[in-house]
Every structure is written in C-alpha cells, then in structure tokens.
Design an enzyme around this catalytic site. Structure first.
Site, PDB file in Angstrom:
ATOM      1  N   ARG A   1       0.839  -1.205   0.000  1.00 62.08           N
ATOM      2  CA  ARG A   1       0.000   0.000   0.000  1.00 62.08           C
ATOM      3  C   ARG A   1       0.873   1.254   0.000  1.00 62.08           C
ATOM      4  O   ARG A   1       0.574   2.246   0.658  1.00 62.08           O
ATOM      5  CB  ARG A   1      -0.949   0.023   1.200  1.00 62.08           C
TER       6      ARG A   1
ATOM      7  N   GLU B   1      -4.861   3.811   6.128  1.00 60.68           N
ATOM      8  CA  GLU B   1      -4.622   3.638   4.695  1.00 60.68           C
ATOM      9  C   GLU B   1      -5.013   4.899   3.939  1.00 60.68           C
ATOM     10  O   GLU B   1      -4.424   5.229   2.919  1.00 60.68           O
ATOM     11  CB  GLU B   1      -5.425   2.440   4.180  1.00 60.68           C
TER      12      GLU B   1
ATOM     13  N   SER C   1     -11.491   0.290   2.910  1.00 54.21           N
ATOM     14  CA  SER C   1     -10.629  -0.066   4.040  1.00 54.21           C
ATOM     15  C   SER C   1      -9.940   1.187   4.571  1.00 54.21           C
ATOM     16  O   SER C   1      -9.219   1.859   3.841  1.00 54.21           O
ATOM     17  CB  SER C   1      -9.583  -1.097   3.604  1.00 54.21           C
TER      18      SER C   1
END
Length: 333
Positions: free
Chosen positions: A154, A323, A227
C-alpha cells in the site's frame, strides 16, 4: 479555474470541504500552463482514499482525463489517469485479458492505483504495471519504470514523495496467463458455495464482487473510503504470543520473520465493530470500514479513528496505520 468549490460530492466519505481554487484537468496539454509550475495542494481523482479535514487552501486539481488504449492487441494497455478503476477491470475481463479479477470493485481511478499500490485478496496492482507516465513539477513529462515507482505494501514513491509527480496515465501488461489467486478462504468458500470446482477468472471476479458487496457499504448511500486501515505486519514472535491467547487469529506469511495480520479482525475483537456515535463509526458488517453516518466532518472521522487505533494497541500491542490520506496534510488521489 473556479474558486471556493464544494468538494462534498468529490469524496466518497461525503465530507464537507471547500477547495479555495479548483481546476479540472481534462487534457495533458494543460500541464504546460503556469498553474502547473508548482504542485497543487491536492490532486483529486475518484476521492475514494482520502480524508478531507477542512477548507483546502491553494489549488485542487481534479484529474478527469479518461480513456483505455489497447496498445498491441495482446494484453498491453495504456490507461488515462482519470479512468474509473472498476471500469478498466471489467473492460479487461470482457476482452479476455485476466489478471485483475481479484482487484475488481475497488473504488477510485487508475491514476490512484499506483500511488496506493492498491491490492486485495492476495493481488497488488504493481504486479501488472509496466510504466507510469507523470508530470514532474519543474521538469516536465517523465516515464517511470516499476523500479522507479518503488512499490511497497500500500505504498509507492508517489506516496512517499507527495507533490513531486502528477500521474497522467498507466501502462499495464496482462498478456501472460497467470495462475488464479485463490489463497484467501473467503474466495474459495464463495466458489464452493456456488458449486464451482474449476473456476475461471470471471468466476473469481464474481466471487470477489459478492464478497465485497456483502461487507462494504455503497458509498453513495453511506459515506466511506473502503478499508480505512492497513493490515499490520508483525514479527512471528509477536504473532505467536498473541496466538496463545487468541488461537483463531488469522495470519498471512510475509517471510520467515514476519506475518501480516487482518486489521479488521483486530478491530472486531477489540469490540469495535459497529461502534461509534450518530455521526461516525465502524461499519456493522466490516470493522475495517469507517462510515459517515450523517453530518460527520473530517475531524470527527479522524478523532474516532485515533480512538480505534488506541484500543487496538491497548488490547493487542499492535499499531495499525491509516490507509487513507489526510488532506490538507498531503497530496492524495
């Protein structure tokens, strides 16, 4: 160029924010104009992976360039940055170029995909990227190889060097036939429930679609960014200690020394699934998702997310990272 533009409909959380100056980018030729001599405060794509806190000072550039070019007829594509990601995935499957099926239904644009190195169910977009085309402020157009992009979990160079590049297009290679990624139990369970023993890429895409729709709210009706937290990576010794008290704690091996833990499981076991107040909370079907229940501001979401992080740390000694990207604290897509 417009001033004081409401961005509520430009972010999937549905958070109130105002761009001091707003410029839609519809043609790469615009990049030669004086507005692009310096990086803007915010580069906006689909607005699916950011948390808007307040009025956005300076310039917000909204990347709206879209289009899919099939480079060679054998699975090589050049896709403009403003193209909807899910539209591109469906296009590749419809034309029999599999590979991205595990990444279906991820919200956002193609230009955001390499920034976040989006991933799901054992796949990451970096596996398929051959080049990223970008405007480098102070230099002009550049083409970056996968090595130049420095992809991580990520993560990417674009995320670590905010304000340096504005992505205009991404090249993908889907020419090779890869084994289907079926390691995640949710996918195999969904396929088994459908009576599918020899799945095709389309079967996997359909399974992932059903899983995501069962767990994730539609942001059009309930504001969210998908998310909210990354899955944390911990030492195997830490995992072993946790497993002694929580034998059903899942883990996904990274290497001989580290494993990845599901952040959603940790939040759930901390008693926080569905928690919150009338404005903001975690989704009752998936603790990893934060939702705007109505009238929340970016500050409300941020404060609640910090409480979640604190509870997980107190319970498990594991730090979970956001995130989503904070704006105006950085550049986001």
């Amino acid at each position: 160029m417009r001033e004081n533009v409401d961005l509520r409909r430009c972010n999937t959380f549905g958070l109130p924010a105002v761009a001091e100056r707003y410029l839609p980018l519809t043609d790469p030729a615009q990049l030669a104009s004086p507005e692009f001599r310096q990086p803007p405060t915010l580069v906006l794509g689909g607005g699916s992976n950011l948390l808007l806190l307040e009025k956005i000072p300076g310039l917000t550039v909204h990347v709206l360039m879209s289009g899919i070019a099939h480079a060679d007829g054998r699975g090589r594509f050049r896709v403009r940055a403003g193209t909807d990601w899910n539209q591109f995935v469906r296009y590749t499957l419809d034309n029999d170029f599999p590979g991205l099926e595990n990444l279906i239904l991820i919200p956002g644009t193609v230009g955001a995909a390499p920034v976040q190195n989006i991933g799901a169910y054992g796949a990451e977009v970096a596996e398929f990227i051959t080049a990223v085309h970008a405007w480098e402020y102070g230099h002009g157009m550049v083409e970056l190889s996968p090595e130049d992009c420095a992809f991580g979990y990520r993560d990417s160079r674009f995320k670590r060097e905010p304000g340096r590049f504005l992505i205009t297009a991404v090249d993908f290679d889907l020419s090779g036939r890869r084994p289907l990624k079926l390691e995640y139990g949710a996918i195999t369970a969904e396929l088994e429930a459908a009576g599918i023993t020899d799945p095709t890429p389309r079967d996997v895409a359909n399974a992932v679609t059903r899983i995501r729709r069962s767990k994730l709210p539609d942001w059009f009706f309930l504001g969210n960014s998908g998310s909210f937290f990354k899955n944390p990576v911990v030492a195997r010794s830490h995992y072993a200690a946790l497993q002694a008290d929580h034998p059903d704690l899942p883990a996904y091996p990274i290497d001989d020394d580290y494993v990845k833990l599901p952040a959603g499981w940790l939040i759930d076991r901390a008693g926080l699934r569905g928690a919150g107040n009338e404005k903001v909370g975690t989704y009752e079907r998936q603790a990893l998702v934060m939702v705007n229940r109505g009238g929340a501001t970016g500050r409300d979401v941020l404060a609640f997310s910090e409480n979640v992080r604190g509870e997980v740390m107190n319970r498990f000694g594991v730090e979970i990272e956001r995130e989503v990207q904070l704006v105006p604290n950085g550049t986001a897509h």
